[in-house]
Design an enzyme around this catalytic site. Structure first.
Site, mmCIF file in Angstrom:
data_model
loop_
_atom_site.group_PDB
_atom_site.id
_atom_site.type_symbol
_atom_site.label_atom_id
_atom_site.label_comp_id
_atom_site.label_asym_id
_atom_site.label_seq_id
_atom_site.Cartn_x
_atom_site.Cartn_y
_atom_site.Cartn_z
ATOM 1 C CE LYS A 271 -2.938 2.576 3.117
ATOM 2 N NZ LYS A 271 -3.626 2.746 4.324
ATOM 3 C CG ASP A 276 -5.517 8.187 4.159
ATOM 4 O OD1 ASP A 276 -6.409 8.899 3.575
ATOM 5 O OD2 ASP A 276 -5.710 7.288 4.946
ATOM 6 C CE LYS A 283 -6.352 8.803 7.747
ATOM 7 N NZ LYS A 283 -7.031 7.878 8.366
ATOM 8 C CG ASP A 294 -1.826 5.267 4.937
ATOM 9 O OD1 ASP A 294 -1.612 4.472 5.689
ATOM 10 O OD2 ASP A 294 -2.793 5.650 4.439
ATOM 11 C CG ASP A 353 -9.769 7.305 6.782
ATOM 12 O OD1 ASP A 353 -8.925 7.609 5.971
ATOM 13 O OD2 ASP A 353 -9.846 7.457 7.842
ATOM 14 N NE ARG A 357 -10.738 -1.279 3.764
ATOM 15 C CZ ARG A 357 -11.227 -1.232 5.074
ATOM 16 N NH1 ARG A 357 -12.226 -1.920 5.168
ATOM 17 N NH2 ARG A 357 -10.442 -0.820 6.043
#
Length: 503
Positions: A271, A276, A283, A294, A353, A357
């Site tokens: 990833k 992010d 967030k 991240d 967020d 995935r």
């Protein structure tokens, strides 16, 4: 950071003219009849007296500096505790060297000699012990000073010598040091990438780093640009990248050191979110600066393929990095949007967020083209991992028992331990969507599990493991060989797995 030089040599400890000699000592043990005893004789019994008065006991993390006052060629003796001999592990040695290098630096020295223990921890070889020593010293000396106007808060450590009185062990120790330098160098590379701010470490900068790595021996590079991803149908990755001014990248690095032409590769997918914000599902502001890391998973698969080349591992290895920045721009993906993945499956995005995935889904689907003998993805994927496991265990899921056991063993060797979590189909009920094949979140309960189960739908039938490093990628305090901030944890786990697989 400049990596310290590490060498192995045979010689007599009492004749070593070093800025400091590090002696590793087990709790409750005497000086024996070897190197420590000979040094103690030159010091007139001073070390024995320190043990007798219990000024130094050999407890874990304990250190003591003794100045030789010219009685032996070495200027200082640094005693470092290992804990009880019966409980000695590779990680205890790794931690001891991490503390040792910090203590030597406090003495304003920039090099030292460490006496190699004559016996490795139970169940391990001298080669593995030497690897742990090199790792602990290099990782423990890590500093990130690229943006400091005063350059460095402490002296860089230039060199470490591993000294053995037994010439027959030099070859084993040298091989261990070779591995340890490569794995530690990989981890420090990851720390550097993750320490750079996101205005520097953009998707384009990641591509530049990949181009540099492609200059290593037997490595080939392919970079897919946005238009290439659009043609392939990578709707999940493109959806995440929509809100950012930074164009996404899809990076594939291939290393071929295999002895057989038709050998199937190990494929690593990392990833790589260079920052992010959470996107539209923004967030909280507190600690958002940590999100520059991240991209740790991607940095680790980058570092792993470079190290595999430098170690000349006899394997085929592919590293895949889906790279994007997750921002809340005017074109950003919104809650309720539906994206179509490379695998053809559709996903209802209920939370922007949960973007990691999504980009991994396209990365894992692309990995199927290589018919991998093992497929491993690594990611700072879920806050739920932190809640479940805290900061000392890496979450692991998988479909192949042999692969999971190999990773478990490599985790114990590297000190980057994994803990298996369930991957049961019942949890998929939480991911069912009314309007698409699945949704990208499954509610609060079992968040780490539902994230892994989501990924499992994109891995085909190949042996697969998912490693969630969200609990370990960032440390709030400095430890023996772990710095405050980005840790690089997961890098040596992957490399140890690749080394073990190569033996």
């Amino acid at each position: 950071m400049k990596i310290m030089q590490v060498e192995v040599k045979a010689g007599r400890a009492e004749s070593e003219a070093a800025q400091a000699i590090v002696l590793l000592h087990c709790e409750g043990e005497g000086l024996g009849k070897q190197d420590a005893a000979v040094i103690d004789k030159g010091l007139g019994g001073a070390l024995r007296e320190l043990l007798q008065t219990r000024e130094f006991e050999g407890k874990p993390h304990e250190t003591l500096v003794f100045h030789s006052q010219g009685k032996i060629p070495a200027k200082r003796i640094v005693l470092v505790g290992l804990g009880e001999k019966k409980e000695l592990t590779l990680d205890a040695i790794r931690q001891a060297l991490g503390y040792a290098v910090k203590r030597v630096r406090q003495c304003k020295a920039d090099s030292f000699t460490v006496i190699a223990p004559q016996v490795a921890p139970r169940g391990h070889s001298l080669t593995e012990m030497a690897q742990a020593m090199a790792e602990g010293a290099i990782l423990g000396s890590y500093q990130f000073t690229a943006y400091r106007s005063d350059n460095s808060p402490g002296k860089d450590m230039a060199a470490m010598t591993v000294l053995t009185s037994q010439k027959a062990t030099v070859r084993q120790l040298t091989e261990g040091v070779r591995r340890g330098v490569a794995t530690a160098e990989a981890a420090t590379f990851v720390r550097d990438l993750c320490n750079h701010p996101s205005n520097v470490m953009t998707p384009s900068r990641i591509a530049t780093e990949a181009k540099s790595i492609a200059k290593e021996e037997n490595i080939a590079l392919k970079i897919l640009e946005q238009k290439d991803m659009e043609q392939l149908g990578m709707g999940a990755l493109l959806g995440v990248a929509r809100g950012s001014q930074e164009p996404p990248k899809f990076i594939i690095l291939e290393y071929n050191g295999a002895r057989k032409k038709d050998e199937r590769p190990v494929v690593l997918v990392g990833k790589t979110i260079t920052f992010d914000t959470g996107g539209i599902s923004l967030k909280p502001a507190e600690n958002m600066e940590h999100m520059k890391a991240d991209m740790t998973g991607g940095a680790e698969v980058l570092a792993s393929i470079r190290a595999a080349s430098r170690l000349k591992l006899p394997i085929r290895l592919v590293s895949i990095l889906p790279v994007a920045e997750n921002m809340p721009g005017g074109k950003a993906m919104k809650p309720g949007d539906i994206v179509k993945t490379l695998a053809g499956k559709t996903v209802e995005v209920q939370n922007t967020d949960a973007e990691g995935r999504l980009i991994l889904a396209d990365g894992l689907a692309y990995a199927q083209r290589y018919n991998p003998v093992a497929l491993i993805d690594i990611a700072t994927l879920t806050g739920a991992c932190v809640v479940a496991l805290g900061q000392f265990a890496i979450g692991m899921f998988g479909t192949d028992n042999r692969l999971k056991e190999q990773l478990r063993k490599s985790g114990f060797k590297s000190g980057e331990r994994v803990w298996e979590m369930p991957l049961w189909d019942e949890y998929f009920e939480q991911l069912r969507s009314d309007v698409a094949d699945m949704r990208n979140i499954g509610g609060r309960g079992g968040g780490m599990i539902t994230a892994a189960l989501f990924l499992s739908k994109f891995v085909g039938n190949c042996p697969w493991a998912h490693i969630d490093i969200a609990s370990t990628d960032w440390s709030e305090r400095e430890r023996a060989y772990v710095p405050k901030g980005p840790t690089g944890i997961g890098t040596r786990l992957l490399l140890q797995y690749l080394i073990d697989r190569s033996l």
